[in-house]
Design a protein around this motif. Structure first.
Motif, PDB file in Angstrom:
ATOM      1  N   ASP A  11      31.367  50.193  47.693  1.00 46.31           N
ATOM      2  CA  ASP A  11      32.145  51.276  48.472  1.00 46.31           C
ATOM      3  C   ASP A  11      32.580  50.740  50.019  1.00 46.31           C
ATOM      4  O   ASP A  11      33.519  51.381  50.517  1.00 46.31           O
ATOM      5  N   GLY A  12      31.925  49.753  50.660  1.00 46.63           N
ATOM      6  CA  GLY A  12      32.347  49.280  51.797  1.00 46.63           C
ATOM      7  C   GLY A  12      31.124  48.645  52.284  1.00 46.63           C
ATOM      8  O   GLY A  12      29.868  48.773  52.092  1.00 46.63           O
ATOM      9  N   VAL A  13      31.173  47.822  53.743  1.00 48.65           N
ATOM     10  CA  VAL A  13      30.317  47.396  54.462  1.00 48.65           C
ATOM     11  C   VAL A  13      30.315  48.084  55.707  1.00 48.65           C
ATOM     12  O   VAL A  13      31.305  48.219  56.525  1.00 48.65           O
ATOM     13  N   ILE A  14      29.218  48.744  56.215  1.00 48.66           N
ATOM     14  CA  ILE A  14      29.173  49.650  57.443  1.00 48.66           C
ATOM     15  C   ILE A  14      28.228  49.117  58.649  1.00 48.66           C
ATOM     16  O   ILE A  14      27.260  48.700  58.351  1.00 48.66           O
ATOM     17  N   PRO A  15      28.613  49.087  59.747  1.00 49.53           N
ATOM     18  CA  PRO A  15      27.931  48.853  60.848  1.00 49.53           C
ATOM     19  C   PRO A  15      26.979  50.134  61.231  1.00 49.53           C
ATOM     20  O   PRO A  15      27.795  50.989  61.275  1.00 49.53           O
ATOM     21  N   TYR A  16      25.780  49.861  61.788  1.00 48.74           N
ATOM     22  CA  TYR A  16      24.942  51.002  62.213  1.00 48.74           C
ATOM     23  C   TYR A  16      24.488  50.628  63.485  1.00 48.74           C
ATOM     24  O   TYR A  16      23.622  49.788  63.681  1.00 48.74           O
ATOM     25  N   ILE A  17      25.108  51.166  64.670  1.00 46.12           N
ATOM     26  CA  ILE A  17      25.111  50.605  66.206  1.00 46.12           C
ATOM     27  C   ILE A  17      24.411  51.538  66.896  1.00 46.12           C
ATOM     28  O   ILE A  17      24.541  52.704  66.762  1.00 46.12           O
TER      29      ILE A  17
END
Length: 410
Positions: free
Chosen positions: A59-65
């Motif tokens: 579904d996607g590649v997500i950054p958690y910042i």
């Protein structure tokens, strides 16, 4: 016949190796402190829609910042909460893999985090230390290679028909107005009861918005222990609110301030949020970002602020968020899809590209609360099976990861 059908509700979910079931399949890149945030974001941002075209089950590649981490007291409660939140995102069934990025081996490093949380690296969990890789550019290149390796393996999943008992749904409202209490919130309450009847878990949150209606939820607690936990969190927020006001004044507080009723009166109309929870018994109370283990209706202590509240719910295990709004919202929250329900026709059509369900027919007498609740329940099952929400179609949710910094916020 109807009750038999309700107990057999199914959705097509992603069964993980630990038998927990996800509704989505995301790869995450999580920064342990702000110093590594840009590297984490650049790794994730490399994986555009075009570059993921060959991975149909991702579904996607997500950054958690985070803005936290590097300067925190290593013995502090805020660090414990941050790490608990990070661990929850790794464990969430919607996460197919996670890369943990940190600047070096000091402070809240990836090494210390994995060791303290008793996590071991494997095909779907890797760490990346920027200083060990020769700086930012080389770290981004190394991170991209790591994610490509995860994608190959994570793409192999298939959706399977499973019982609705595997769903964990976070309940949230925003842009609150009086119409919510007449349409979207009670309709979501019907859907919540249907989920509970099917063995699922629903999470009510936003502690301060219980004031004025807390007795109802206290009566629904399954035992004294659960009731005491809820009272404890309510009392904590009274003190936190008083401290917030104390810090805001540069002179002695007026005596009327110490009467918390003035603040409760201000919150009163928000008490309609409890209607989202339906009529089910309250089976447990959790502090922020703790892993949800009980079935049925549970409560998680959170602020009302959308991003912080939902971050806690997702960390607790929520694989889908059901969100009602009276004045409109463009909220989203990866890795869990957010279904947004409008209280009225006007706000639904005003924000048609953002809102998924129109509950305005209740106000117009075109549909009953019970019928609308059934439609929401069916929508939840479809979204859990892979149907995209408006927030997902709009790409909203990449910036909403917001661990609570502990304090009285809205």
């Amino acid at each position: 016949m109807e009750s038999q059908q309700e107990t057999k509700a199914l959705f097509h979910g992603i069964v993980r190796s630990n038998n927990r079931v996800g509704t989505r399949n995301y790869i995450g890149v999580i920064a342990t402190e702000n110093e590594s945030a840009t590297v984490a974001r650049q790794i994730a941002d490399y994986f555009t829609y075009e570059r993921l075209a060959g991975y149909k089950n991702i579904d996607g590649v997500i950054p958690y910042i985070t803005t936290l981490g590097g300067a925190l007291d290593m013995r502090g409660q805020i660090l414990d909460l941050l790490r608990r939140t990070m661990r929850g995102y790794i464990d969430n069934p919607n996460t197919g893999g996670m890369l943990v990025v940190s600047l070096n081996s000091k402070g809240n490093s990836g090494e210390a985090f994995l060791e303290d949380e008793q996590l071991k690296e494997g095909p779907f969990l890797k760490k990346l230390i920027v200083c060990d890789e020769g700086g930012s550019r080389k770290s981004v290149e190394k991170g991209i290679d790591i994610i490509y390796s995860m994608l190959q393996k994570a793409n192999a999943i298939k959706r399977t028909a499973v019982s609705a008992e595997h769903l964990i749904v976070g309940l949230k409202c925003g842009g609150t107005n009086s119409l919510l209490g007449q349409s979207a919130n009670p309709a979501l309450g019907v859907a919540s009861d249907l989920l509970v009847k099917n063995g699922a878990t629903v999470i009510l949150s936003e502690t301060m918005e219980l004031y004025g209606v807390q007795d109802e939820l206290l009566r629904r607690a399954v035992d004294d222990s659960v009731r005491e936990k809820l009272l404890n969190r309510l009392n904590w927020w009274i003190r936190a609110t008083q401290l917030k006001e104390l810090l805001a004044y540069d002179k002695e507080l007026p005596k009327e301030y110490w009467d918390i009723n003035s603040y409760i009166t201000e919150q009163a109309y928000k008490g309609i949020g409890i209607k989202k929870s339906g009529t089910s018994p309250l089976s447990e109370v959790y502090q922020y970002a703790h892993k949800i283990k009980k079935k049925g209706l549970v409560f998680m202590d959170t602020p009302g602020y959308d991003a912080v509240a939902v971050t806690g719910q997702i960390s607790g295990g929520a694989t889908l968020i059901a969100y009602t709004t009276g004045n409109g919202s463009c909220f989203g929250a990866y890795p869990s899809p957010v279904i947004k329900m409008a209280a009225s026709d006007s706000i639904y059509h005003q924000m048609l590209s953002d809102l998924d369900v129109n509950c305005g027919g209740i106000l117009n007498g075109e549909i009953s609360v019970e019928e609308m609740g059934r439609l929401i329940f069916e929508k939840i099952l479809r979204v859990a099976s892979g149907e995209k929400t408006k927030a997902e179609l709009n790409g909203v949710g990449r910036n909403e990861y917001s661990p609570w910094q502990i304090g009285s916020i809205g």
